[in-house]
Design a protein around this motif. Structure first.
Motif, PDB file in Angstrom:
ATOM      1  N   VAL A   1      21.029  46.210   7.041  1.00  0.00           N
ATOM      2  CA  VAL A   1      21.751  46.290   5.593  1.00  0.00           C
ATOM      3  C   VAL A   1      23.066  45.497   5.796  1.00  0.00           C
ATOM      4  N   ALA A   2      23.954  45.281   6.730  1.00  0.00           N
ATOM      5  CA  ALA A   2      24.983  44.578   6.616  1.00  0.00           C
ATOM      6  C   ALA A   2      24.670  43.247   6.357  1.00  0.00           C
TER       7      ALA A   2
ATOM      8  N   GLU B   1      26.761  58.538   8.326  1.00  0.00           N
ATOM      9  CA  GLU B   1      27.991  58.799   7.443  1.00  0.00           C
ATOM     10  C   GLU B   1      28.562  57.276   7.606  1.00  0.00           C
ATOM     11  N   GLU B   2      28.449  56.785   8.936  1.00  0.00           N
ATOM     12  CA  GLU B   2      29.382  55.635   9.023  1.00  0.00           C
ATOM     13  C   GLU B   2      28.547  54.425   8.270  1.00  0.00           C
ATOM     14  N   THR B   3      27.120  54.280   8.219  1.00  0.00           N
ATOM     15  CA  THR B   3      26.691  53.240   7.603  1.00  0.00           C
ATOM     16  C   THR B   3      26.807  53.459   6.197  1.00  0.00           C
TER      17      THR B   3
ATOM     18  N   ARG C   1      29.585  51.818   0.909  1.00  0.00           N
ATOM     19  CA  ARG C   1      30.460  52.136  -0.223  1.00  0.00           C
ATOM     20  C   ARG C   1      31.728  51.051  -0.226  1.00  0.00           C
ATOM     21  N   GLU C   2      32.082  50.806   0.831  1.00  0.00           N
ATOM     22  CA  GLU C   2      33.448  50.087   1.037  1.00  0.00           C
ATOM     23  C   GLU C   2      33.220  48.802   0.786  1.00  0.00           C
ATOM     24  N   ARG C   3      32.016  48.149   0.454  1.00  0.00           N
ATOM     25  CA  ARG C   3      31.471  46.919   0.182  1.00  0.00           C
ATOM     26  C   ARG C   3      31.459  46.788  -1.463  1.00  0.00           C
ATOM     27  N   GLY C   4      31.564  47.968  -1.938  1.00  0.00           N
ATOM     28  CA  GLY C   4      31.493  47.983  -3.566  1.00  0.00           C
ATOM     29  C   GLY C   4      30.133  48.543  -3.917  1.00  0.00           C
ATOM     30  N   LEU C   5      29.246  48.742  -3.228  1.00  0.00           N
ATOM     31  CA  LEU C   5      28.050  49.435  -3.683  1.00  0.00           C
ATOM     32  C   LEU C   5      27.870  50.679  -3.836  1.00  0.00           C
ATOM     33  N   LYS C   6      27.211  51.024  -4.989  1.00  0.00           N
ATOM     34  CA  LYS C   6      26.749  52.498  -5.279  1.00  0.00           C
ATOM     35  C   LYS C   6      25.731  52.846  -4.152  1.00  0.00           C
TER      36      LYS C   6
END
Length: 256
Positions: free
Chosen positions: A163-164, A187-189, A194-199
């Motif tokens: 996913v990254a 939760e980590e993934t 989310r931190e990359r701006g995706l919903k």
């Protein structure tokens, strides 16, 4: 960002699907497409070579002639159809060992795209073990786009890596659905996405993982999975989820 995709052609099987999807990537996202077909020299190992001028027997000669005819037909069909969509200069015809030739050419590309059809064959297994870049495995069913994305998240490191890689390459995607079946919430993934701006839409289910994922996939047009490179024999022996999903899903599957 994704700039270049290399399409590997196994022959005429799946050819139109690969070309149409490649053209969609080019037109919608500005991605440069290249293609490769390999005339694998191992096909001729069955033919007894001539020794010091001794002519091979007629059966071996006939087999060699048949292989040559098949290869010529494949090359002509691929060239003709490739040139309907892309420039011939971007199609590479190679002689050698398939995996070696494709992996070498892949150095200049971001992703390798190939046809999986309805079963995971030896070539796909070989590429999943050897490829140093992500793969897109194309189904038999005609595919559309990369807008509604499903992430089959089993909570493992390989899934996190996939996913990254997907987020890094496909910057136009703004939303991902993470399907988690019978595992603890990742939760980590989720935080990473989310931190990359995706919903992120987390879908939690119970039951048979392969059946749930195959059913849920019908609501999407693209899937992300982790790499199964170390588990093919193990999966076939015990019928684990990963191979079943690869074989049954009728979406393009991104494996990072």
């Amino acid at each position: 960002m994704l700039n270049k995709v290399l399409i590997y052609f196994q022959g005429e099987e799946g050819l139109e699907n690969l070309l149409e999807y490649g053209k969609m990537l080019q037109e919608r996202y500005g991605i440069k497409i290249g293609g490769i077909y390999v005339k694998d020299i191992r096909k001729y190992e069955m033919i007894t070579p001539a020794v010091e001028g001794v002519v091979v027997d007629s059966a071996a000669g006939y087999a060699f002639s048949e292989w040559e005819s098949i290869e010529k037909k494949n090359v002509e069909a691929i060239k003709e159809k490739f040139c309907r969509y892309f420039d011939e200069i971007d199609l590479f015809i190679a002689d050698g060992i398939t995996t070696d030739c494709v992996i070498s050419k892949l150095k200049a590309y971001d992703i390798l795209m190939l046809y999986k059809g309805e079963r995971v064959g030896n070539e796909i297994k070989a590429f999943m073990k050897a490829a140093h870049k992500p793969l897109i495995l194309m189904p038999k069913k005609k595919a559309e786009g990369i807008e509604k994305v499903l992430f089959a998240n089993d909570g493992q490191i390989c899934s996190n890596k996939s996913v990254a890689e997907f987020i890094r390459l496909f910057g136009h995607v703004k939303e991902i659905a993470s399907l988690e079946v019978g595992v603890e919430e990742d939760e980590e993934t989720g935080n990473y996405i989310r931190e990359r701006g995706l919903k992120l839409n987390v879908i939690r289910r119970t039951g048979d993982a392969s059946a749930v994922i195959v059913s849920e996939s019908m609501n999407y047009d693209f899937m992300i999975m982790g790499n199964l490179r170390h588990f093919f024999l193990f999966e076939k022996l015990i019928g684990k989820t990963g191979i079943t999903i690869l074989e049954k899903i009728q979406l393009p599957i991104f494996v990072g």
